[in-house]
Write a protein that holds these residues in place. Sequence first.
Motif, mmCIF file in Angstrom:
data_model
loop_
_atom_site.group_PDB
_atom_site.id
_atom_site.type_symbol
_atom_site.label_atom_id
_atom_site.label_comp_id
_atom_site.label_asym_id
_atom_site.label_seq_id
_atom_site.Cartn_x
_atom_site.Cartn_y
_atom_site.Cartn_z
ATOM 1 N N SER A 143 0.837 -1.209 0.000
ATOM 2 C CA SER A 143 0.000 0.000 0.000
ATOM 3 C C SER A 143 0.874 1.263 0.000
ATOM 4 O O SER A 143 0.555 2.249 -0.670
ATOM 5 C CB SER A 143 -0.959 0.011 1.194
ATOM 6 N N ALA A 202 -6.439 0.067 -0.114
ATOM 7 C CA ALA A 202 -5.240 0.099 0.737
ATOM 8 C C ALA A 202 -5.655 -0.077 2.197
ATOM 9 O O ALA A 202 -5.043 -0.842 2.950
ATOM 10 C CB ALA A 202 -4.488 1.419 0.545
ATOM 11 N N SER A 222 -8.746 -6.479 -2.657
ATOM 12 C CA SER A 222 -7.992 -5.255 -2.361
ATOM 13 C C SER A 222 -6.536 -5.396 -2.783
ATOM 14 O O SER A 222 -5.940 -4.455 -3.321
ATOM 15 C CB SER A 222 -8.071 -4.937 -0.865
ATOM 16 N N VAL A 262 -4.786 -2.899 -5.360
ATOM 17 C CA VAL A 262 -3.608 -2.118 -4.939
ATOM 18 C C VAL A 262 -2.414 -2.425 -5.852
ATOM 19 O O VAL A 262 -1.701 -1.509 -6.291
ATOM 20 C CB VAL A 262 -3.271 -2.394 -3.451
#
Lengths: 241, 274
Positions: free
Chosen positions: B160, B224, B240, B244
């Motif tokens: 992230s 993130a 996710s 990301v």
Amino acid sequence: MTAAALQIDHVSHSFGATQALTDVSLTVPRGGFTALLGVNGAGKTTLFSLITRLYNNRSGTIRVGGHDLRREPSRALARLGVVFQSRAMDADLTVRQNLIYHASLHGIPGRLARPRIDEVLDQVDLADKADARVSALSGGQSRRAEIARALIHRPDLLLLDEATVGLDVKSRAEVLALTRRLIARDGVSALWATHIMDEIAPDDDLVILHRGEVLRAGTAAAIAGSQGLTQAFLDLTGVAP
Amino acid sequence: MTHPTGSARGWLTAFMGISRRETLRFINQRGRFLAALVRPLVWLFIFAAGFRAVLGLSITPPYQTYVLYEVYVTPGLVAMIQLFNGMQSSLSMVYDRETGAMRTLLVSPFPRWFLLGSKLIAGVIVSIIQVFTFLAIAWFWGIRPPVWGYVAVIPALIVSGLMLGAMGLFLSSAIRQLENFAGVMNFVIFPMFFASSALYPLWRMRESSPLLHDICAFNPFTHAVELIRFALYLQVNWTSLAVVMGCLAGFFGAAAFMYDPQKGLWARRKGGPA
């Protein structure tokens, strides 16, 4: 045959509709001092930005030590030491920290960089300022530190873009003398961009750049002739230097 | 002369040099470290305490029971630290460009993508130090994820942090002057932070506005936050992670393109990168 330190052939560059350089060709021989003379706006900084690959060169060729900047950018840039017109060192760090950083950007580890830093600081008479912050240096010291930075990776060619701008007469003379000393002793070559006539010696190779075009190239003495360099420049460009 | 890019040692030296400079700058700017800590702590100590009574949270993954609002908001604040750090790196790139220090970096014989990537990784290392300092203080405030969560969150923080840093890098290539950076605050940081799952779960957002929910779900910052949230509780949010990673590739590719004089856009403009 040994390649020239810098060979520029038919380079042109424009910013949109504004033509900054037109068909520029010049050569800096190995171990020589070549002055690039032109008034502000002549295209000196644009040319330097092309040689250092800050700008994209889209026409003509630039070779540094025989390495084509477009085809072998890493090999060409590894041979260049650059002193920019404005400050390029980190003012918050010390001179030594800046030099270690610059050495690392040329793949030189700290172990090898440290003695080299002492050596170049000695060369530029800044050994006592190694641990001073760059922001605490005077104008002249700052320029000498920039030269030390440019020398740290033992370049074949030094590019100095108006290296004496903003300096008093004494500091200007020191920086110029230092550069000439480096050429004589270490055999590096230098391209010295300036708009100040006094910085050019009769034996120097000289290139007069005006409005993006090379108007004349040769030794300063040959270009000056009997009338002197200032008058010759005025005759060529119509502008007082 | 040995060619600097010809050996692994040369590349490692360049990376270490860039990291060292970023660390030195960070150490020299103690105020920056303090600000990076105070910001999320104010949110945790004041904002979260105030909203605890107002916002009810149902059991939602990765939590297996009802959690206090402070617990919910902590991963969002961790991501906020990384978001601000990414923007700080971007600000420092613009500053370096204005002062001329950037040219020293760009005339290095190493390729631009490597120089930018090294700067990015150095920034992420700094952000992880900030995050763990925050998590340590939060622990004393009663925010105590599983112990192994502190280990599991590291890869999530790296990914992230890289994504948010790459976004900052891309933005820095488009910002020409330091003064323009205020616009980034207004048009990038605040919308990204508030239109995300950092402060409230997305199902709550859907209740008030389905459109806003969709915007939040599309926001890379939301992913993130969720990546960090799940990792802290020893789970992986694969969606996710994919978003990301995809955004990281996109932002970094765009930044490398913009900074490359052979391809980039700004070399064609008067003034250029120097």
